[in-house]
Motif scaffolding. Structure first.
Motif, mmCIF file in Angstrom:
data_model
loop_
_atom_site.group_PDB
_atom_site.id
_atom_site.type_symbol
_atom_site.label_atom_id
_atom_site.label_comp_id
_atom_site.label_asym_id
_atom_site.label_seq_id
_atom_site.Cartn_x
_atom_site.Cartn_y
_atom_site.Cartn_z
ATOM 1 N N MET A 1 0.849 -1.197 0.000
ATOM 2 C CA MET A 1 0.000 0.000 0.000
ATOM 3 C C MET A 1 0.880 1.240 0.000
ATOM 4 O O MET A 1 2.084 1.164 0.279
ATOM 5 N N GLU A 2 0.277 2.386 -0.308
ATOM 6 C CA GLU A 2 1.013 3.639 -0.279
ATOM 7 C C GLU A 2 1.267 4.057 1.174
ATOM 8 O O GLU A 2 0.595 3.605 2.094
ATOM 9 N N ALA A 3 2.234 4.949 1.344
ATOM 10 C CA ALA A 3 2.530 5.472 2.681
ATOM 11 C C ALA A 3 1.485 6.504 3.083
ATOM 12 O O ALA A 3 1.118 7.379 2.293
ATOM 13 N N ALA A 4 0.980 6.375 4.294
ATOM 14 C CA ALA A 4 0.025 7.349 4.820
ATOM 15 C C ALA A 4 0.771 8.560 5.360
ATOM 16 O O ALA A 4 1.887 8.455 5.862
ATOM 17 N N THR A 5 0.134 9.711 5.269
ATOM 18 C CA THR A 5 0.664 10.938 5.866
ATOM 19 C C THR A 5 -0.171 11.275 7.099
ATOM 20 O O THR A 5 -1.248 10.706 7.317
ATOM 21 N N ASP A 6 0.299 12.232 7.894
ATOM 22 C CA ASP A 6 -0.482 12.660 9.055
ATOM 23 C C ASP A 6 -1.860 13.166 8.639
ATOM 24 O O ASP A 6 -2.846 12.993 9.375
ATOM 25 N N ALA A 7 -1.931 13.786 7.462
ATOM 26 C CA ALA A 7 -3.217 14.320 7.002
ATOM 27 C C ALA A 7 -4.235 13.217 6.739
ATOM 28 O O ALA A 7 -5.445 13.441 6.886
ATOM 29 N N ASP A 8 -3.758 12.024 6.368
ATOM 30 C CA ASP A 8 -4.699 10.937 6.072
ATOM 31 C C ASP A 8 -5.532 10.565 7.290
ATOM 32 O O ASP A 8 -6.723 10.251 7.164
ATOM 33 N N TRP A 9 -4.930 10.576 8.461
ATOM 34 C CA TRP A 9 -5.675 10.168 9.668
ATOM 35 C C TRP A 9 -6.812 11.139 9.980
ATOM 36 O O TRP A 9 -7.772 10.770 10.673
ATOM 37 N N ALA A 10 -6.713 12.365 9.476
ATOM 38 C CA ALA A 10 -7.717 13.389 9.777
ATOM 39 C C ALA A 10 -8.623 13.681 8.586
ATOM 40 O O ALA A 10 -9.307 14.704 8.566
ATOM 41 N N THR A 11 -8.660 12.776 7.606
ATOM 42 C CA THR A 11 -9.401 13.031 6.370
ATOM 43 C C THR A 11 -10.637 12.145 6.259
ATOM 44 O O THR A 11 -10.563 10.936 6.452
ATOM 45 N N GLU A 12 -11.755 12.782 5.956
ATOM 46 C CA GLU A 12 -12.969 12.053 5.573
ATOM 47 C C GLU A 12 -12.933 11.933 4.052
ATOM 48 O O GLU A 12 -13.202 12.893 3.339
ATOM 49 N N TYR A 13 -12.622 10.758 3.549
ATOM 50 C CA TYR A 13 -12.423 10.595 2.113
ATOM 51 C C TYR A 13 -13.722 10.636 1.319
ATOM 52 O O TYR A 13 -13.780 11.210 0.236
ATOM 53 N N LEU A 14 -14.774 9.989 1.841
ATOM 54 C CA LEU A 14 -16.026 9.853 1.091
ATOM 55 C C LEU A 14 -15.754 9.305 -0.309
ATOM 56 O O LEU A 14 -16.359 9.709 -1.299
#
Length: 423
Positions: A307-320
């Protein structure tokens, strides 16, 4: 905009507010039978005027196409015969729900001789601000009517013709049941300043419920002088515990993400205990990838699956969207710490066979819905047995979680005496 036009909008909204307040006083004394008769009349009128409603909706669709609305927005805006029939059926389902108004509970005698209890009552006037979907006009009107509240509805400009037509159907129907037409009013102007007036009229509006994107809800929450029932994000988590049943974990985690993507109760972050990651993640990741879900993981997650590397922003994102962030944690305590930091307070679920751990998660995770061995997709008024919902609240006052009929009410204390005086 000229000062004169501003004053016109202000006066218009004040008039709607005054009419709504007057209508709310009539609704307080309306019987359940009268409210149900009004709801049945609404359903029948929708069916009788189906062709006209679809024709009015076509005007919005044509205008939307001319304005460059995308296919998804046009789909949400569209009214079909099946859609109108579904709205009518939904109104009848609300009519069949138990009426919460007037319910008395917790009656008890005090040493002084008085008897004290609580009675459920309407909020008064409910203002609802929403985008796109014309069916919200009917859902909101029906829920407010059944719960004894006058409704002031402001839909999006893209659905102006549809909403006005639906309002005409509603008002024609409720008057047949002996209620004032103003028990449900749709703000006819598309001028955005009307929203600003609506959310700053505490004399006439008791609560605001915004339904739409995060930007809309943030703006309303920041500017309102009327209490707001809202949720901004749906950053929902599923935590696979060290004591999880692997089959249950895979089934729930897959459903929570892929059942539907663009909904607020879809899982956006998967947390998994480090002791189970190598066993469960590879197969689950393969299922996500076959479904077309893009995965973003922490370093430990990437060590056991691609999988791709997650960033700190990913944990706080509602992707929908078909995107999921994955984090490996050491234990339930670390999982709860992550949820505390990044959750929007909507819905979290733990997958575990350990009763003690499950109770710890239920007690300590501070979200409007907390689940054990169940998909976050169940965070829904219909699934909770409410019959219908007007939205989901992540606030703690006055309603929390799916807001159904009871969430549109309050309680007042009632006291019975027999010439009783305080000594």
């Amino acid at each position: 905009m000229t000062d004169e036009l501003n004053q016109d909008i202000k006066a218009y909204m004040q008039t709607l507010g005054q009419q709504a307040r007057k209508a709310s006083r009539q609704l307080v004394s309306a019987s359940t039978a009268q409210k149900n008769a009004a709801l049945e009349a609404i359903a029948t009128t929708l069916e009788q005027k189906m062709a006209w409603l679809i024709a009015e909706n076509r005007k919005d669709l044509e205008q939307g196409e001319a304005n460059g609305l995308d296919a998804a927005m046009l789909d949400r805006l569209s009214l079909t015969e099946q859609g109108v029939a579904a709205m009518a059926e939904g109104v009848r389902q609300i009519a069949a729900l138990k009426d919460p108004i007037g319910q008395i509970s917790d009656m008890s005698y005090m040493p002084s001789g008085i008897e004290v209890g609580k009675m459920r009552v309407p909020l008064g006037v409910v203002g609802i601000i929403y985008e796109s979907r014309p069916n919200v006009t009917i859902d909101a009107a029906a829920l407010c009517l059944k719960s004894g509240n006058a409704a002031l509805l402001r839909g999006g400009s893209e659905a102006a013709h549809s909403n006005r037509a639906l309002a005409a159907c509603i008002q024609e129907a409720v008057t047949k049941a002996g209620l004032m037409a103003e028990v449900v009013q749709v703000v006819a102007t598309t001028d955005r300043s009307a929203v600003g007036e609506m959310i700053t009229m505490p004399d006439y509006v008791d609560v605001i419920i915004p339904r739409g994107g995060k930007g809309l809800i943030e703006r309303i929450s920041q500017s309102a002088r009327v209490p707001v029932i809202k949720h901004l994000d749906g950053i929902c988590h599923v935590y696979i515990d060290q004591d999880a049943d692997a089959e249950k974990a895979v089934r729930v985690a897959f459903n929570a993400k892929t059942h539907r993507y663009g909904v607020c109760n879809a899982m956006e972050t998967l947390l998994i205990a480090e002791s189970r990651a190598a066993e469960i993640l590879p197969g689950l990741v393969e299922m996500y990838q076959q479904k077309g879900v893009a995965l973003r993981g922490c370093e430990k997650a990437r060590a056991v699956a691609e999988m791709e590397a997650a960033t700190d922003a990913d944990w706080a994102t509602e992707y929908l969207a078909p995107i999921l962030s994955i984090k490996v944690v050491s234990n339930v305590a670390e999982a709860m710490d992550h949820i505390l930091q990044y959750s929007s307070g909507h819905t979290e679920s733990i997958i575990t066979e350990n009763v003690t751990t499950a109770r710890q998660f239920l007690a300590q995770v501070d979200s409007s819905s907390v689940m054990v061995n169940a998909s976050t997709r169940f965070a829904d008024g219909f699934e909770y047995g409410l019959g219908a919902e007007i939205g989901i609240s992540t606030d703690k006052f006055h309603a929390r979680g799916p807001v159904g009929l009871e969430g549109l009410t309050s309680q007042k204390y009632i006291v019975y005496g027999d010439g009783t005086i305080r000594e």
